[in-house]
Design an enzyme around this catalytic site. Structure first.
Site, PDB file in Angstrom:
ATOM      1  N   ARG A 242       0.824  -1.199   0.000  1.00  0.00           N
ATOM      2  CA  ARG A 242       0.000   0.000   0.000  1.00  0.00           C
ATOM      3  C   ARG A 242       0.861   1.253   0.000  1.00  0.00           C
ATOM      4  O   ARG A 242       0.515   2.266  -0.626  1.00  0.00           O
ATOM      5  CB  ARG A 242      -0.947  -0.007   1.200  1.00  0.00           C
ATOM      6  N   ALA A 243       1.997   1.224   0.699  1.00  0.00           N
ATOM      7  CA  ALA A 243       2.880   2.392   0.737  1.00  0.00           C
ATOM      8  C   ALA A 243       3.358   2.762  -0.660  1.00  0.00           C
ATOM      9  O   ALA A 243       3.418   3.948  -1.014  1.00  0.00           O
ATOM     10  CB  ALA A 243       4.069   2.123   1.661  1.00  0.00           C
TER      11      ALA A 243
END
Length: 331
Positions: A242-243
């Site tokens: 997700r980062a």
């Protein structure tokens, strides 16, 4: 929006947070923003200012004690059974569509409600099912959560789902404190006059966001940028991907905010802390850890006989052999 709200352009300091809010106004797909800081730091004022930068501009506050039905909406089962059709009573998610959903002290909400909010914010859709009857509606909003870390933490799984995370300085310098108080007093004395004073700056901020939104789709998500972000996420030992996605979108939004046509290193650096603050781990990933050196002879001994707790033999000085002491017999 009415002029009775404190304009974002008039907020003193908090430059990083104002930038982050502008970036999610440019690209709401970045995800929600989590603002951490003590009470009395104008977190709700900043969040309300974000709504004025969005095309629709709704600002909906979620009360701390709100029930699940009030959030997602309810189905009128009597109407469904009597008329053969579902009648939906909208909740807060429907009202927030196109605007901002503000959750103060989000860390004090039950985890399942935070999950529900994050799911709707990510998908842009709210789906309600009651007794076999279902209803779906659009719920595209920017989720802004605030928390005071002294009053409880969010689980890491929930933290990760907020796109950006920022912390406010609870101890501004005296000169800045004085200016904050001056502007607040001026606003309280005459909100319309204060808003009129800052209207040009606020309109310029709103127009810059609109221009950046129009420019966003033309900025390529190139392989070189993706590689740099992937390497830095790996170095920060973040879990999951997700980062990487958030960082890429935030960097592109920052390039659009600058008026550029492509993502540059400055865009990647500008949003790095926003993305990594709540995801960075202190320990390096397992593949990056180096094994500790071990005595080879001892390692062979350990593997041979399983003496994992044995101490290595210590050399002893050679000297005259002594007889053990003899104890005299009792007379």
């Amino acid at each position: 929006m009415t002029d009775s709200h404190f304009p974002l352009a008039a907020v003193v300091g908090a430059d990083d947070l104002k930038l982050a809010l502008c970036l999610v106004a440019v690209d709401p797909a970045i995800g929600g923003v989590l603002i951490e800081g003590p009470r009395g730091m104008a977190k709700s004022t900043l969040a309300r200012g974000l709504a004025e930068l969005l095309p629709d501009g709704q600002f909906v506050t979620l009360p701390l004690g709100a029930s699940e039905d009030r959030i997602v909406g309810t189905l009128d089962l009597d109407a469904a059974l009597g008329e053969g059709r579902a009648r939906f009573s909208p909740g807060l998610l429907a009202r927030a569509d196109g605007g901002v959903l503000y959750v103060d002290e989000v860390n004090l909400l039950p985890d399942h409600l935070v999950d529900l909010l994050l799911d709707a914010a990510a998908s842009g859709l709210n789906h309600v099912e009651r007794d076999g009857i279902s209803h779906s509606h659009r719920a595209r909003f920017v989720l802004i959560g605030t928390m005071n870390g002294e009053e409880g933490e969010l689980r890491p799984q929930l933290l990760d789902r907020f796109g950006l995370h920022l912390a406010l300085d609870g101890q501004p310098e005296p000169a800045r404190r004085m200016e904050i108080v001056r502007r607040r007093l001026a606003f309280d004395a005459d909100p319309q006059a204060f808003a009129a004073t800052w209207r040009d700056a606020q309109d310029e901020l709103r127009q810059r966001c609109a221009n950046a939104r129009g420019r966003l789709a033309g900025i390529p998500l190139d392989e070189a940028t993706l590689m740099r972000i992937a390497e830095r996420c790996f170095a920060a030992a973040v879990d999951g991907l997700r980062a990487d996605l958030v960082w890429l979108r935030a960097a592109r939004a920052h390039a659009a905010w600058r008026g550029a046509g492509q993502i540059e290193e400055a865009d990647i650096d500008a949003v790095a802390d926003f993305v990594l603050r709540h995801r960075r781990r202190h320990a390096p990933p397992p593949s990056a850890q180096q094994p500790q050196p071990q005595d080879s002879a001892q390692a062979r001994d350990d593997s041979a006989d399983g003496q994992w707790g044995a101490l290595p033999p210590q050399p002893q000085a050679m000297g005259e052999r002594r007889e053990p002491p003899r104890w005299s017999k009792k007379p």
